[in-house]
Design a protein around this motif. Sequence first.
Motif, PDB file in Angstrom:
ATOM      1  N   ALA A   1       0.785  -1.267   0.532  1.00 29.74           N
ATOM      2  CA  ALA A   1      -0.004  -0.216  -0.322  1.00 29.74           C
ATOM      3  C   ALA A   1       1.016   1.005  -0.214  1.00 29.74           C
ATOM      4  O   ALA A   1       0.345   2.514  -0.953  1.00 29.74           O
ATOM      5  N   HIS A   2       1.881   0.637   0.971  1.00 32.40           N
ATOM      6  CA  HIS A   2       2.881   2.538   0.774  1.00 32.40           C
ATOM      7  C   HIS A   2       3.876   2.538   0.296  1.00 32.40           C
ATOM      8  O   HIS A   2       4.837   3.511   0.127  1.00 32.40           O
ATOM      9  N   PHE A   3       4.359   1.040   0.115  1.00 31.33           N
ATOM     10  CA  PHE A   3       6.497   1.168  -0.911  1.00 31.33           C
ATOM     11  C   PHE A   3       6.350   0.335  -1.910  1.00 31.33           C
ATOM     12  O   PHE A   3       5.045  -0.517  -2.728  1.00 31.33           O
ATOM     13  N   ALA A   4       7.375   0.685  -2.878  1.00 32.22           N
ATOM     14  CA  ALA A   4       7.491  -0.160  -4.420  1.00 32.22           C
ATOM     15  C   ALA A   4       8.527  -0.783  -4.240  1.00 32.22           C
ATOM     16  O   ALA A   4       9.953   0.052  -3.455  1.00 32.22           O
ATOM     17  N   LEU A   5       9.006  -2.096  -4.557  1.00 30.97           N
ATOM     18  CA  LEU A   5      10.672  -2.914  -4.086  1.00 30.97           C
ATOM     19  C   LEU A   5      11.057  -2.346  -6.204  1.00 30.97           C
ATOM     20  O   LEU A   5      10.280  -3.001  -7.087  1.00 30.97           O
ATOM     21  N   HIS A   6      11.924  -1.984  -6.621  1.00 29.48           N
ATOM     22  CA  HIS A   6      12.585  -1.583  -7.328  1.00 29.48           C
ATOM     23  C   HIS A   6      14.160  -2.749  -7.716  1.00 29.48           C
ATOM     24  O   HIS A   6      14.558  -2.333  -6.509  1.00 29.48           O
ATOM     25  N   ARG A   7      14.388  -3.765  -8.910  1.00 31.40           N
ATOM     26  CA  ARG A   7      15.264  -4.431  -7.866  1.00 31.40           C
ATOM     27  C   ARG A   7      16.421  -4.386  -9.018  1.00 31.40           C
ATOM     28  O   ARG A   7      15.829  -4.894 -10.814  1.00 31.40           O
ATOM     29  N   LEU A   8      17.809  -5.000  -9.592  1.00 30.31           N
ATOM     30  CA  LEU A   8      18.265  -4.763 -10.680  1.00 30.31           C
ATOM     31  C   LEU A   8      19.248  -6.193 -10.258  1.00 30.31           C
ATOM     32  O   LEU A   8      20.020  -5.634  -9.154  1.00 30.31           O
ATOM     33  N   SER A   9      18.736  -7.385 -10.160  1.00 25.25           N
ATOM     34  CA  SER A   9      19.679  -8.418 -10.120  1.00 25.25           C
ATOM     35  C   SER A   9      21.317  -8.503 -10.728  1.00 25.25           C
ATOM     36  O   SER A   9      21.292  -7.429 -11.551  1.00 25.25           O
ATOM     37  N   ALA A  10      21.762  -9.062  -9.973  1.00 22.56           N
ATOM     38  CA  ALA A  10      23.369  -8.873 -10.297  1.00 22.56           C
ATOM     39  C   ALA A  10      22.922  -9.705 -12.148  1.00 22.56           C
ATOM     40  O   ALA A  10      24.567  -9.137 -12.888  1.00 22.56           O
ATOM     41  N   ASP A  11      22.786 -10.376 -12.629  1.00 16.04           N
ATOM     42  CA  ASP A  11      22.951 -11.064 -13.903  1.00 16.04           C
ATOM     43  C   ASP A  11      22.119  -9.364 -15.107  1.00 16.04           C
ATOM     44  O   ASP A  11      22.611  -9.529 -16.170  1.00 16.04           O
ATOM     45  N   GLY A  12      21.340  -8.709 -14.083  1.00 13.93           N
ATOM     46  CA  GLY A  12      20.594  -7.747 -15.118  1.00 13.93           C
ATOM     47  C   GLY A  12      22.184  -6.533 -15.136  1.00 13.93           C
ATOM     48  O   GLY A  12      22.157  -5.869 -16.081  1.00 13.93           O
ATOM     49  N   LEU A  13      22.837  -6.974 -14.213  1.00 17.35           N
ATOM     50  CA  LEU A  13      23.943  -5.345 -14.103  1.00 17.35           C
ATOM     51  C   LEU A  13      25.134  -5.868 -14.634  1.00 17.35           C
ATOM     52  O   LEU A  13      25.531  -5.568 -15.412  1.00 17.35           O
ATOM     53  N   ALA A  14      24.722  -6.903 -14.689  1.00 16.68           N
ATOM     54  CA  ALA A  14      26.090  -7.805 -16.175  1.00 16.68           C
ATOM     55  C   ALA A  14      25.617  -7.782 -17.491  1.00 16.68           C
ATOM     56  O   ALA A  14      26.299  -7.761 -18.548  1.00 16.68           O
ATOM     57  N   ARG A  15      24.309  -7.720 -17.855  1.00 20.98           N
ATOM     58  CA  ARG A  15      23.597  -7.202 -19.410  1.00 20.98           C
ATOM     59  C   ARG A  15      23.698  -5.936 -19.572  1.00 20.98           C
ATOM     60  O   ARG A  15      23.547  -5.609 -20.355  1.00 20.98           O
TER      61      ARG A  15
ATOM     62  N   VAL B   1      25.312  -7.305  -2.076  1.00 17.04           N
ATOM     63  CA  VAL B   1      23.798  -6.518  -2.507  1.00 17.04           C
ATOM     64  C   VAL B   1      23.668  -4.705  -2.098  1.00 17.04           C
ATOM     65  O   VAL B   1      24.691  -4.295  -1.031  1.00 17.04           O
ATOM     66  N   TRP B   2      23.913  -4.672  -2.820  1.00 18.13           N
ATOM     67  CA  TRP B   2      22.620  -2.314  -2.622  1.00 18.13           C
ATOM     68  C   TRP B   2      21.582  -2.458  -2.253  1.00 18.13           C
ATOM     69  O   TRP B   2      20.569  -2.917  -2.969  1.00 18.13           O
ATOM     70  N   LEU B   3      21.309  -1.294  -0.856  1.00 16.19           N
ATOM     71  CA  LEU B   3      20.482  -1.706  -1.063  1.00 16.19           C
ATOM     72  C   LEU B   3      20.112   0.622  -1.204  1.00 16.19           C
ATOM     73  O   LEU B   3      20.931   1.132   0.006  1.00 16.19           O
TER      74      LEU B   3
ATOM     75  N   LEU C   1      15.703  -1.052  -4.323  1.00 20.68           N
ATOM     76  CA  LEU C   1      15.231   0.153  -4.217  1.00 20.68           C
ATOM     77  C   LEU C   1      13.795   0.260  -3.201  1.00 20.68           C
ATOM     78  O   LEU C   1      13.129  -0.453  -4.205  1.00 20.68           O
ATOM     79  N   VAL C   2      14.291   0.812  -2.221  1.00 25.59           N
ATOM     80  CA  VAL C   2      12.608   0.448  -1.397  1.00 25.59           C
ATOM     81  C   VAL C   2      12.580   2.490  -1.481  1.00 25.59           C
ATOM     82  O   VAL C   2      12.883   2.963  -1.534  1.00 25.59           O
ATOM     83  N   ARG C   3      11.226   2.567  -2.827  1.00 26.98           N
ATOM     84  CA  ARG C   3      10.489   3.573  -2.937  1.00 26.98           C
ATOM     85  C   ARG C   3       8.633   3.802  -1.721  1.00 26.98           C
ATOM     86  O   ARG C   3       8.195   3.507  -1.961  1.00 26.98           O
ATOM     87  N   LEU C   4       9.046   5.233  -0.899  1.00 29.37           N
ATOM     88  CA  LEU C   4       7.745   5.516  -0.278  1.00 29.37           C
ATOM     89  C   LEU C   4       6.949   5.736  -2.109  1.00 29.37           C
ATOM     90  O   LEU C   4       7.192   6.694  -2.213  1.00 29.37           O
ATOM     91  N   ARG C   5       5.811   5.408  -1.749  1.00 30.37           N
ATOM     92  CA  ARG C   5       4.966   5.578  -2.732  1.00 30.37           C
ATOM     93  C   ARG C   5       3.166   6.079  -2.681  1.00 30.37           C
ATOM     94  O   ARG C   5       2.418   7.082  -2.958  1.00 30.37           O
ATOM     95  N   ALA C   6       2.930   6.140  -1.225  1.00 33.38           N
ATOM     96  CA  ALA C   6       2.345   7.058  -0.294  1.00 33.38           C
ATOM     97  C   ALA C   6       2.635   6.900   0.766  1.00 33.38           C
ATOM     98  O   ALA C   6       3.289   6.867   1.759  1.00 33.38           O
TER      99      ALA C   6
END
Length: 132
Positions: free
Chosen positions: A25-39, A54-56, A95-100
């Motif tokens: 309800a209040h948060f969104a999580l964005h992620r770029l995995s290690a494989d995604g970073l490699a590409r 792990v980056w946060l 990345l945890v983003r407050l969205r509300a």
Amino acid sequence: MRPRHLRIRPQFQALLAGPTVARTAHFALHRLSADGLARAPEPTQALFLPADTVWLGAMMPKRWARRAVTRNAIRRQIYAVAEEISSPLTAGAHLVRLRAAFAPAQFPSATSAALKRAVRAELMTLFGRRGA
């Protein structure tokens, strides 16, 4: 192992450019995995070195949390819950983003125990939904 914190604007922008992997309800999580970073393109890879770490990051817009004391309390809860969860975060950038906003009528104090409990419970749900 403690996650490394996102510090610079391009790191946040790289994560926000990708999809949202989990929402509450209040948060969104964005992620770029290690494989995604490699590409990823070379400039993006350079933002997250070493890549097997792990980056946060926590993003608290003033639009949703007007008081600095509230933003800081929520940010501290994000980092604490990320370290305490039973299944640790995978290598990559998160990345945890407050969205509300949390309702000021329900949580009148900027750092009330009730607000901290609500934030912690929602973050546990968010990290539980994060997928593989």
